[in-house]
Design a protein around this motif. Sequence first.
Motif, PDB file in Angstrom:
ATOM      1  N   ARG A  32       7.967 -56.496 -60.401  1.00 34.66           N
ATOM      2  CA  ARG A  32       8.006 -57.651 -59.741  1.00 34.66           C
ATOM      3  C   ARG A  32       9.443 -57.589 -58.831  1.00 34.66           C
ATOM      4  O   ARG A  32       9.750 -57.736 -57.605  1.00 34.66           O
ATOM      5  N   ARG A  33      10.362 -57.332 -59.687  1.00 34.53           N
ATOM      6  CA  ARG A  33      11.912 -57.241 -58.888  1.00 34.53           C
ATOM      7  C   ARG A  33      12.116 -56.028 -58.199  1.00 34.53           C
ATOM      8  O   ARG A  33      12.726 -55.873 -57.253  1.00 34.53           O
ATOM      9  N   ARG A  35       9.872 -54.681 -56.289  1.00 29.12           N
ATOM     10  CA  ARG A  35       9.201 -55.176 -54.969  1.00 29.12           C
ATOM     11  C   ARG A  35      10.002 -56.009 -54.364  1.00 29.12           C
ATOM     12  O   ARG A  35      10.361 -56.014 -53.049  1.00 29.12           O
ATOM     13  N   LEU A 338      10.120 -62.516 -54.639  1.00 27.28           N
ATOM     14  CA  LEU A 338       9.782 -62.584 -56.119  1.00 27.28           C
ATOM     15  C   LEU A 338       8.322 -62.877 -56.296  1.00 27.28           C
ATOM     16  O   LEU A 338       7.979 -62.475 -57.619  1.00 27.28           O
ATOM     17  N   LYS A 339       7.678 -63.316 -55.441  1.00 30.54           N
ATOM     18  CA  LYS A 339       6.066 -63.747 -55.684  1.00 30.54           C
ATOM     19  C   LYS A 339       5.327 -62.397 -55.802  1.00 30.54           C
ATOM     20  O   LYS A 339       5.508 -61.414 -55.356  1.00 30.54           O
ATOM     21  N   PRO A 340       4.325 -62.503 -56.659  1.00 29.31           N
ATOM     22  CA  PRO A 340       3.583 -61.271 -56.974  1.00 29.31           C
ATOM     23  C   PRO A 340       2.872 -60.759 -55.628  1.00 29.31           C
ATOM     24  O   PRO A 340       2.719 -61.843 -54.762  1.00 29.31           O
TER      25      PRO A 340
END
Length: 340
Positions: A32-33, A35, A338-340
């Motif tokens: 996640r981070r 990305r 930070l959104k998936p």
Amino acid sequence: MDGFDFRAALHRGLAIPAHPLALNAARQLDERRQRALSRYYIAAGAGGLAVGVHTTQFAIRHAKVGLFEPVLSLAKEEMDRASHPLVRIAGVCGETRQAITEAELIRGLGYHAGLLSLAAMKHAAPDELIAHCRAVAEVIPVIGFYLQGSVGGGVLSHAFWQRFAEIENVVAIKIAPFNRYQTLDVVRAVMEVGRDDIALYTGNDDNIVADLLTPYRIAGKERRLVGGLLGHWSVWTKCAVALLERCRNAEVTPDLLRLGVEVTDSNAVLFDAANDFRGCIAGLHEVLRRQGLLEGIWCLDEGEGLSRHQREEIDRVCAAYPHLNDDDFVATHRDDWLKP
């Protein structure tokens, strides 16, 4: 994107951050981070990303780590989603067999060029080095890399750079010896060979502004370092993009020279120059942690971290040069990234 001429983009001059590695407390990939970092650089206006390079940690290639392809794939996916085309650069390391394997992998992932580190071959003879570079250039366009000795690079002569510049599929050179004499060796060699099609980029994180402002005039011809491919630009990236635009064909003024000193002072702290660059990756991670983009400053090597007093020095440069950071920009958009 279809029709994107990455060579022309390199020649226009781009801000290209060297992409860090996001890990969790178990020192495993935090997807996640990871990305979120790519999204940050893209939103900040970076013209490309350099992935799998020193700032990403060379240890991602180790068999027990196995993160080289996953990390490159994540960055590729985020660049595929970007609203503007980006130059896609991936690091290529190791001796010839490994380097060719990596070049084939990154070509298959759609990367435009390989940033070719010669650290693993710094004791090789010049003929062997040139043969190695030619072999990789047969697989993918190559960006040369003069890496400073403090982090594993070797001295590469003016004669080597002349021969390197004669390799047809060389598209750019990242000049990062942190040494003015050796920087001049590269620029002069490229100019003497007559390769106007090789884009010159600063990797001298200790001399960013001066590199971007300096015209090199040799035998009636002039060249400039048109952009930066920099670990330093993996933090405060929006301001780095603005800095490049400000330096592009600018008149040299005392304000710009002063700004160059401020950037160098900040870099000395972030890269931990006082301790032979031992905390250079952790220092960048600390800035990203403070901005909420990284959860912590963990590196794959448990022995890597901030040096003594480095955190306090980061406090100092953040307070002294608030105009160099993009904290407000990150705070505004971080949750979306930070959104998936």
